[in-house]
Design a protein around this motif. Structure first.
Motif, mmCIF file in Angstrom:
data_model
loop_
_atom_site.group_PDB
_atom_site.id
_atom_site.type_symbol
_atom_site.label_atom_id
_atom_site.label_comp_id
_atom_site.label_asym_id
_atom_site.label_seq_id
_atom_site.Cartn_x
_atom_site.Cartn_y
_atom_site.Cartn_z
ATOM 1 N N UNK A 11 4.534 2.207 11.785
ATOM 2 C CA UNK A 11 5.417 1.385 12.618
ATOM 3 C C UNK A 11 5.291 1.776 14.090
ATOM 4 N N UNK A 12 5.245 3.094 14.367
ATOM 5 C CA UNK A 12 5.081 3.545 15.747
ATOM 6 C C UNK A 12 3.700 3.154 16.297
ATOM 7 N N UNK A 13 2.700 3.158 15.419
ATOM 8 C CA UNK A 13 1.360 2.731 15.833
ATOM 9 C C UNK A 13 1.376 1.262 16.258
ATOM 10 N N UNK A 61 7.512 7.004 3.032
ATOM 11 C CA UNK A 61 8.318 6.472 4.130
ATOM 12 C C UNK A 61 7.875 7.055 5.463
ATOM 13 N N UNK A 62 7.456 8.312 5.442
ATOM 14 C CA UNK A 62 6.946 8.935 6.675
ATOM 15 C C UNK A 62 5.671 8.229 7.144
ATOM 16 N N UNK A 71 11.402 1.218 6.415
ATOM 17 C CA UNK A 71 10.999 2.492 5.803
ATOM 18 C C UNK A 71 12.191 3.414 5.657
ATOM 19 N N UNK A 72 13.020 3.504 6.706
ATOM 20 C CA UNK A 72 14.201 4.351 6.657
ATOM 21 C C UNK A 72 15.201 3.848 5.622
ATOM 22 N N UNK A 86 0.816 -1.214 0.000
ATOM 23 C CA UNK A 86 0.000 0.000 0.000
ATOM 24 C C UNK A 86 0.842 1.252 0.000
ATOM 25 N N UNK A 87 1.985 1.210 0.691
ATOM 26 C CA UNK A 87 2.906 2.345 0.675
ATOM 27 C C UNK A 87 3.517 2.555 -0.695
ATOM 28 N N UNK A 88 3.788 1.465 -1.389
ATOM 29 C CA UNK A 88 4.337 1.582 -2.749
ATOM 30 C C UNK A 88 3.275 2.099 -3.719
#
Length: 372
Positions: free
Chosen positions: A194-196, A187-188, A227-228, A165-167
């Motif tokens: 990821x923090x969620x 990426x943000x 992501x980073x 979905x990010x792509x």
């Protein structure tokens, strides 16, 4: 020392590997199914039967994951993007697609292929469950595979890079802006997701659900790092694609085939200091010698051993007009640090990894100074 993956088989020319971490998740999934899922919904069977069915279900789950990744890979290959391998590991699977998509459209199609495959499998198992409505363990396996494939599709559609979905999100932004900006924004979202997940892990820990807490925490940490890394890799690729090999290659004099190793070490190696040297073969073709191969030969044999005797056919090289990005990808693929630069069967020089790395470091330093 990092353990290597276990090579399983090739399919459509793509090597499928099994990472050692896969055994961890295989055990955990089998345990969950054998101790909780099947006994609760399909009671009346023995401990051994539940573990056998749980193991079979876990293997079929990873078969679904493999088909998901294979869908990405086949669409990528269709559009000329090489795919080296597919690795199955603790968090599922990943297709090692070696190049960025050439356009937003291709990026969208490659990214969407995986979730579409998982949705298709989910509907297929749904139909099987309807056709076979018997309340037994086979029906349980079918229902489990239906649920996990739908879950796999929905999870991967979360707009969080580097998930599918990010792509897809990146491809949409890329169509309106540039690739680096699109990667940065997606990426943000990946980092936020990821923090969620890590927050869910913390809440699960407070509630005493230790297993859920571990899964959320590990998955969140994995996505954060991915992501980073994906953003940095994209930025690196954009930097390297701006430069040509001819701008940074080192000149090197081809070695004649009748030169002895002693002559080579006296008249060639001290002046060029490369780990590989081109040799013009007696048949007019280009060969190479590796300095590490020479070091394996006893010193007393150097005076009468010719370079032709240790030369190997040239298989991997770049053109002077190739980008530095292509050079780095070839170096990474073949695990080498230097490549001959060849044009029309003529050796022009050598391109070295440390030169490229120095360029990248200088570029990033200048970028940092410009930001203040």
């Amino acid at each position: 020392m990092k353990l290597k993956s276990i090579p399983l088989f090739k399919i459509f020319g793509i090597q499928v590997n099994l990472d050692f971490s896969w055994f961890i998740v295989f055990f955990l999934i089998s345990l969950t199914l054998a101790e909780y899922f099947f006994p609760n919904y399909y009671p009346g069977h023995s401990f051994v039967v539940y573990w056998i069915v749980g193991g079979i279900s876990a293997i079929l789950l990873f078969g679904s994951v493999l088909l998901h990744e294979l869908s990405h890979s086949l669409v990528a290959i269709k559009y000329g993007i090489p795919v080296r391998e597919i690795d199955l590991f603790i968090f599922g699977g990943v297709a090692m697609i070696e190049e960025e998509a050439p356009s937003p459209k291709v990026e969208f199609l490659v990214a969407a292929a995986g979730p579409l495959c998982s949705f298709f499998l989910g509907f297929l198992f749904y139909i099987l469950a309807v056709v076979y409505p018997v309340n037994d363990l086979l029906n349980g396996i079918i229902n489990y595979l239906m649920l996990v494939n739908f879950a796999l599709a929905l999870f991967n559609l979360v707009p969080a890079f580097p998930l599918d979905g990010g792509r897809i999100l990146r491809s949409i932004i890329w169509a309106k802006k540039d690739l680096l900006t699109a990667t940065k924004i997606s990426s943000m979202t990946g980092t936020a997701f990821a923090y969620f997940l890590m927050l869910l892990g913390l809440l699960s820990l407070v509630q005493g659900a230790l297993i859920n807490a571990m899964w959320y925490g590990f998955l969140g940490l994995f996505l954060k790092n991915a992501a980073k890394a994906s953003y940095e890799q994209t930025k690196l690729g954009i930097i390297l694609s701006k430069y040509r090999v001819e701008q940074f290659m080192s000149t090197v004099k081809p070695v004649l085939p009748d030169e002895t190793i002693t002559d080579f070490m006296v008249h060639y190696y001290p002046f060029y200091r490369s780990s590989i040297f081109p040799v013009i073969g007696k048949d007019g073709k280009i060969y190479v010698i590796d300095i590490n191969r020479i070091k394996e030969i006893p010193r007393e044999r150097w005076d009468y051993t010719t370079v032709w005797e240790i030369a190997q056919p040239l298989e991997v090289f770049v053109s002077p007009y190739d980008t530095l990005l292509r050079a780095v990808k070839l170096m990474n693929r073949y695990q080498i640090d230097e490549l001959p630069v060849v044009y029309k069967n003529t050796v022009l020089g050598i391109i070295k990894r440390d030169i490229i790395e120095s360029l990248v470091e200088r570029y990033l330093l200048e970028e940092k100074l410009q930001r203040g």
